[in-house]
Each structure stands twice: as structure tokens, then as C-alpha cells.
Write an enzyme that holds these catalytic residues in place. Structure first.
Site, PDB file in Angstrom:
ATOM      1  N   HIS A  88      15.342  11.737 -19.529  1.00 39.46           N
ATOM      2  CA  HIS A  88      14.574  10.409 -19.174  1.00 39.46           C
ATOM      3  C   HIS A  88      13.239  10.507 -19.674  1.00 39.46           C
ATOM      4  O   HIS A  88      12.614  11.622 -19.267  1.00 39.46           O
ATOM      5  CB  HIS A  88      14.881  10.225 -17.512  1.00 39.46           C
ATOM      6  CG  HIS A  88      14.295   8.844 -17.218  1.00 39.46           C
ATOM      7  ND1 HIS A  88      13.120   8.358 -17.321  1.00 39.46           N
ATOM      8  CD2 HIS A  88      15.241   7.811 -16.890  1.00 39.46           C
ATOM      9  CE1 HIS A  88      13.080   7.104 -17.120  1.00 39.46           C
ATOM     10  NE2 HIS A  88      14.336   6.819 -16.587  1.00 39.46           N
ATOM     11  N   GLU A  90      16.513  -3.545 -19.141  1.00 40.25           N
ATOM     12  CA  GLU A  90      16.249  -2.074 -19.330  1.00 40.25           C
ATOM     13  C   GLU A  90      16.460  -1.795 -20.806  1.00 40.25           C
ATOM     14  O   GLU A  90      16.952  -2.705 -21.754  1.00 40.25           O
ATOM     15  CB  GLU A  90      16.793  -1.243 -18.606  1.00 40.25           C
ATOM     16  CG  GLU A  90      16.568  -1.469 -17.058  1.00 40.25           C
ATOM     17  CD  GLU A  90      17.070  -0.395 -16.224  1.00 40.25           C
ATOM     18  OE1 GLU A  90      17.956   0.242 -16.598  1.00 40.25           O
ATOM     19  OE2 GLU A  90      16.561  -0.249 -14.974  1.00 40.25           O
ATOM     20  N   ARG A 143      16.825   5.719 -24.619  1.00 35.65           N
ATOM     21  CA  ARG A 143      16.066   6.713 -24.140  1.00 35.65           C
ATOM     22  C   ARG A 143      15.867   7.927 -25.080  1.00 35.65           C
ATOM     23  O   ARG A 143      15.030   8.592 -25.047  1.00 35.65           O
ATOM     24  CB  ARG A 143      16.901   7.054 -22.847  1.00 35.65           C
ATOM     25  CG  ARG A 143      16.521   6.063 -21.657  1.00 35.65           C
ATOM     26  CD  ARG A 143      17.445   6.587 -20.737  1.00 35.65           C
ATOM     27  NE  ARG A 143      17.232   5.508 -19.484  1.00 35.65           N
ATOM     28  CZ  ARG A 143      18.001   5.866 -18.337  1.00 35.65           C
ATOM     29  NH1 ARG A 143      18.620   6.640 -18.147  1.00 35.65           N
ATOM     30  NH2 ARG A 143      17.467   4.869 -17.305  1.00 35.65           N
ATOM     31  N   HIS A 146      17.901  14.446 -17.291  1.00 35.53           N
ATOM     32  CA  HIS A 146      18.397  13.289 -16.374  1.00 35.53           C
ATOM     33  C   HIS A 146      19.897  12.979 -16.130  1.00 35.53           C
ATOM     34  O   HIS A 146      20.352  13.008 -14.979  1.00 35.53           O
ATOM     35  CB  HIS A 146      17.437  12.000 -16.897  1.00 35.53           C
ATOM     36  CG  HIS A 146      17.705  10.968 -15.914  1.00 35.53           C
ATOM     37  ND1 HIS A 146      17.543  10.754 -14.699  1.00 35.53           N
ATOM     38  CD2 HIS A 146      18.378   9.750 -16.406  1.00 35.53           C
ATOM     39  CE1 HIS A 146      17.697   9.493 -14.133  1.00 35.53           C
ATOM     40  NE2 HIS A 146      18.390   8.769 -15.206  1.00 35.53           N
ATOM     41  N   ARG A 156      23.536   7.812 -23.234  1.00 30.33           N
ATOM     42  CA  ARG A 156      23.778   6.569 -22.133  1.00 30.33           C
ATOM     43  C   ARG A 156      22.909   5.493 -22.288  1.00 30.33           C
ATOM     44  O   ARG A 156      21.481   5.651 -22.319  1.00 30.33           O
ATOM     45  CB  ARG A 156      23.810   7.338 -20.965  1.00 30.33           C
ATOM     46  CG  ARG A 156      24.016   6.350 -19.570  1.00 30.33           C
ATOM     47  CD  ARG A 156      24.143   7.058 -18.397  1.00 30.33           C
ATOM     48  NE  ARG A 156      22.828   7.359 -18.108  1.00 30.33           N
ATOM     49  CZ  ARG A 156      21.866   6.759 -17.315  1.00 30.33           C
ATOM     50  NH1 ARG A 156      22.258   5.489 -16.671  1.00 30.33           N
ATOM     51  NH2 ARG A 156      20.838   7.457 -16.860  1.00 30.33           N
TER      52      ARG A 156
END
Length: 541
Positions: free
Chosen positions: A247, A125, A293, A354, A389
Site C-alpha cells: 500500500h 479510488e 497501487r 498490504h 489488486r
């Protein structure tokens, strides 16, 4: 509080855990052989954020990967604000924590290697330099939650209390007793519609994040910042609340409330497209769709505003249909029900609030500033996430800190189990009445979430933040007056907590005079040389 004329239902236990997601249930299972544990769940036991987590859990299981690499990737994603000691502590305990999940029964996806041996299927990811994401197809959170819940229900020492809101923590300081130790909590029984008390030697907050403070969120309705507000009102420090992760890819469809499209789609080659079908991420970052992100969310937000478009698109249709169905069965089925065949067409997407990267300050044992009060999971600030994060580090943090907290509590338990629980005054609602103006709560609720989205969202300015602070202070005054005059209920309790958390987010954002990670202020586009966490102290207010 003075004692009410009515008899208040009282419960007692060794440890009260507020929250029933991955963090809370893991802690309960580790503590149950040693103590009586009560687990509080505000809604249904399957409603928390864990249940909806799709992607997976990051841990070093490959021989080509390393702890140092996982640490380095996390530090880079955290944009210079991670606590390296906390990062290394979490990453170093990742494999052991995941093995515990596996031993408990979590069924992560496997595959055969070149020699025909079974190994875990590891995906990749954004922000990760290696494939290190353990997952259960695209419904990892559900697999973890179902497994942990199944184990918890079998344990005689664990009492599940479903449908209870925590109202406030009870501490010795609030009762004018020496020191400042947690003694239990007042809770709202949603079924019986009454306030009850729970006495405990230790209390742990595992309530998750606060993304419901925003108009658009991928989170379930229960994510209303309860634990952060509870801790703040009790005297705990709060850190880094300006860093709320949006997100990048939430499904944009009228009938798809809160449906997240996992980052693993991009990890497996999905492209982000403009409405005309052209890719745009290479224009923003050399890592393209696998950039962290914050970069991806800002890029989508920028393109939407530049083009006046309602959404952008995520496309994996260039992959074989069998591959898509195998790796993303939940997403494939859900989109198909909405008339979108992701094997042949792109998915419309927008960013959505998110993950809360800040929260209650704790040490490596999960201890807060109040003796006996612990916090674990998204409700906390550990230093792991910094200013952003990295994908799949959140469930990992839940399990690692649940285990660390369990060890500390177990070491301290024998002393407290020989002592009587404190006497807690009954809740006094003799001077309040039932509200006849529920519309006030609904109006304030919508106003709060809308101005937080408009003024304290993906891109901020000083003027927007000042406007937001004025509005939140007005709402706080109204809600405090309402809370003082009317009986409590779920909507009022959540709104009270959300308004408190909104103020903490705004104040934290106003203190950061730079743009870093998830906090982007047009008035301060550059980064400072020596960034520090933003720490708010209630005793200084």
C-alpha cells in the site's frame, strides 16, 4: 500420530471455518440455517484485516456505471494476468452481495441527490474509472465486521472459538486412508495452552493474507499466512505468490504502528508530495495519484531512495476542514492525537506490505484441490486480482466467494450429514518438552521479516532473491528441528507458517522472468508477451 497418554479435547461440527473476518463470518451466516458451524479465531474477533479496512467495497450502484466498466478497470489494474472469467463472475455478483450486507445491517454512507432522494455516497479510488465504492466513512471494515459479528453471535448454530490457532489440517491421506479428503484440524487452544482436535465434514480456510512476512506492513499481527501454509502442507497448489501489494500510504510515525491512510484520500483529491512540497506522481503516470497501487508505491519508493528521504507526504489540506472531518473522521482523529492536523498540514507516509494477491488455488465455488476443503478471501488465488489488486475489490471478493461456497456446501451437506465423522488420532506430545530458548524464535522472526523486506520487497533482483532463498532454507531447517523437539505455541506456529509462505513467495518470484504489476525485477524490466500465473505444486517437490 500415535495416541497420547493425555486426553485430548475433541470438538465436532458440520463445517469448520478457520478465520473470522468478512469472508468467514459471511459464510457462517449463510450456512447456519442448514448446519452446525464452528468459527475459529486466532486472536480477538476484532483483530483481523477486515476490521482495519478503511476504504470500502466496489460494486456498480450508479446508473452511469456498468459491470463492463468495472470488469475493464479490474483487468487493466491486474496488468494482463487476471482471469477474465473470475473477474466477471465477481463483478456480476457484486450488487447482490452488497445488498445482502445492507439487508444484514451494514450502514453504508448515503447522501441526497438533486431531487432530494437518498442514495449511496459512492467514492472513487485508484484504478476505477467511476465512483463505485460503497463505504462507511473511513472505517468500512469495522462497520462490516461489527455487523456480521453481531449477527453471528445471535445464531444458535454458530460456535465462535476465540483464541485458537490452526496447527495442521487432518486429511485422509495423512492418516493413510483412501482418497484425499479433509477430516478436520489440530488446533492450539491459546488460553488452556493445549492441542485440541476438531472433526468436520467440511473445512474452509478464511485466514487472510501473509503480509506479516515483511518488516513493514499495514496488516494486523494475525496476518501470518496460516491458511496458505496449511493448504500447502496438505497438498494444495498455490499460485501467484510473487504478487504482494504494498500500500503506498501508511502513516510514517513512531507511535502509529500499521496505521493505513486510505486510498479514498487520493480519490477525494489528496496530493502526494516530496519533502519540498512539490508533487511527483504526474512525473510517473498521467493518472497521477489515481494510478494503480503498484505504480504509486514504486514511485514513492523511487523518490525516497533518490532523495535519501525517510518518507514522502500526503496532503489533503487544500480541501475544506468540514469536508475532511466528514469523510475521514477516523484518520483525522488519529492523526490529531499524533500531533498532525491534516486539515492544515501534510501526513508523512511510506509504502507498507498490504495485500497478498496470490494464494490457495480455488474454483468459482471456493473448492481447493482437496475434497471438502474450501478457501475464501485473501488466502486464495481466484484470478480476480492478477498481478495487482484494484482498490476495494478485496472485501467484495470475500463476500461473493463466501456466498458461492455456501451454495456448494449446502448442496453437498445432506449426503455427509448422514455419515459418521472420521475418527481422528489424538495429538501426541509425549516426546517433546517445553522450550527454554524462546529467544531463538524471536531472532528468527526478526531476521525473516527484515531480509524479506530488503530482498523480496518493492524492487527485486535475481541476486537478492537467491540470497533470500538461501536464508529462508536455513531458517526452515532450524524451525523444523525446533518444532520437532519442543511443545507448540503461538509464536512458533506463526513463524513456521511465515517461513513456509516466505519460501513460496521467493520461489514464485524467481520463476517470473519479467516485471509485471507488483513484481518488479531490475534484471527483467520488460513484460513477456503471453504471461501465465505462477503455479507451485507440492507433489512435485
Amino acid at each position: 500420530m500415535t495416541e497420547s497418554k493425555s486426553i485430548t479435547e475433541q470438538h465436532s461440527c458440520d463445517i469448520l471455518i478457520i478465520g473470522a473476518g468478512a469472508a468467514g463470518l459471511s459464510l457462517a451466516l449463510k450456512l447456519a440455517p442448514h448446519a452446525k458451524v464452528n468459527v475459529l479465531s486466532k486472536g480477538k474477533l476484532s483483530e483481523g484485516s477486515t476490521f482495519y479496512a478503511q476504504g470500502g467495497v466496489a460494486a456498480v450502484f450508479s446508473d452511469t456505471d456498468s459491470i463492463d466498466s468495472h470488469v475493464e478497470d479490474t483487468l487493466i489494474a491486474g496488468a494482463g494476468l487476471c482471469d477474465e472469467e473470475a473477474v466477471r463472475f465477481t463483478v456480476s455478483n457484486a450488487k447482490e452481495s452488497m445488498q445482502w450486507l445492507i439487508d444484514t445491517g451494514v450502514d453504508f454512507d448515503t447522501e441526497l441527490d438533486a431531487d432530494g432522494n437518498t442514495q449511496f455516497h459512492l467514492t472513487r479510488e485508484g484504478g476505477h474509472s467511476h465512483r463505485r465504492i460503497l463505504h462507511a466513512a473511513d472505517a468500512t471494515g469495522k462497520e462490516i465486521e461489527d455487523t456480521l459479528l453481531g449477527a453471528v453471535k445471535k445464531h444458535k448454530n454458530i460456535t465462535l472459538m476465540e483464541g485458537f490457532n490452526a496447527i495442521d489440517l487432518i486429511t485422509s491421506r495423512k492418516l493413510n486412508l483412501p482418497a484425499n479428503r479433509v477430516l478436520g484440524a489440530y488446533v492450539w487452544n491459546r488460553t488452556a495452552e493445549r492441542v485440541e482436535t476438531i472433526n468436520a465434514h467440511f473445512v474452509t480456510l478464511a485466514t487472510g493474507g501473509a503480509s506479516k512476512v515483511y518488516q513493514y506492513t499495514s496488516n494486523p499481527d494475525v496476518s501470518s499466512g496460516d491458511g496458505i501454509a496449511l493448504a500447502w502442507r496438505s497438498g494444495c497448489r498455490i499460485a501467484n505468490m510473487e504478487f504482494n501489494q504494498f500500500h503506498p500510504t501508511c502513516l510514517f510515525h513512531a507511535d502509529a504502528k500499521n496505521f493505513l491512510l486510505t486510498e479514498a484520500l487520493r480519490g477525494e483529491g489528496a496530493h502526494l508530495l516530496r519533502p519540498d512540497g512539490t508533487r511527483f506522481m504526474p512525473d510517473f503516470d498521467e493518472r497521477g495519484e489515481l494510478a494503480p497501487r503498484d505504480i504509486v508505491a514504486r514511485a514513492i519508493d523511487y523518490e525516497m531512495k533518490r532523495l535519501g528521504a525517510d518518507c514522502m507526504y500526503l496532503d489533503i489540506s487544500h480541501k475544506p476542514k468540514e469536508f475532511i472531518i466528514k469523510h475521514f473522521p477516523t484518520i483525522y482523529r488519529r492523526c490529531l492525537l499524533l500531533g498532525i492536523d491534516i486539515a492544515h498540514q501534510p501526513m508523512p507516509i511510506v509504502p507498507a506490505a498490504h495485500y497478498t494477491c496470490g494464494g490457495v488455488m480455488i474454483d468459482h465455488h471456493g473448492q481447493t484441490d482437496i475434497d471438502g476443503l474450501y478457501a475464501i478471501g485473501e488466502v486464495t488465488y481466484t484470478g480476480l486480482h492478477g498481478a495487482n489488486r484494484m482498490a476495494s475489490n478485496s472485501l467484495l471478493e470475500c463476500i461473493v466467494y463466501a456466498h458461492a461456497s455456501a451454495k456448494d456446501i449446502i448442496n453437498r451437506l445432506p449426503f455427509y450429514q448422514t455419515r459418521k465423522l472420521a475418527t481422528i488420532p489424538a495429538w501426541d506430545d509425549s516426546r517433546v518438552e517445553n522450550s527454554d530458548e524462546e529467544v531463538v524464535i524471536q531472532h528468527n522472526w526478526h531476521e525473516l521479516r527484515l531480509f524479506m523486506w530488503d530482498y523480496v520487497g518493492i524492487v527485486r533482483t535475481d541476486k537478492r532473491l537467491e540470497r533470500a532463498l538461501r536464508r529462508v532454507q536455513m531458517l526452515q531447517q532450524e524451525i523444523d528441528e525446533y518444532y520437532s523437539n519442543f511443545k507448540v505455541g503461538n509464536n512458533l506456529l506463526e513463524l513456521r507458517n511465515l517461513v513456509q509462505v516466505a519460501e513460496l513467495i521467493i520461489r514464485s518470484a524467481m520463476l517470473r522472468k519479467e516485471s509485471r504489476g507488483l513484481h518488479y525485477n531490475l534484471d527483467y524490466p520488460e513484460q513477456l508477451d503471453n504471461p501465465k500465473p505462477t503455479i507451485l505444486c507440492p507433489q512435485n517437490d
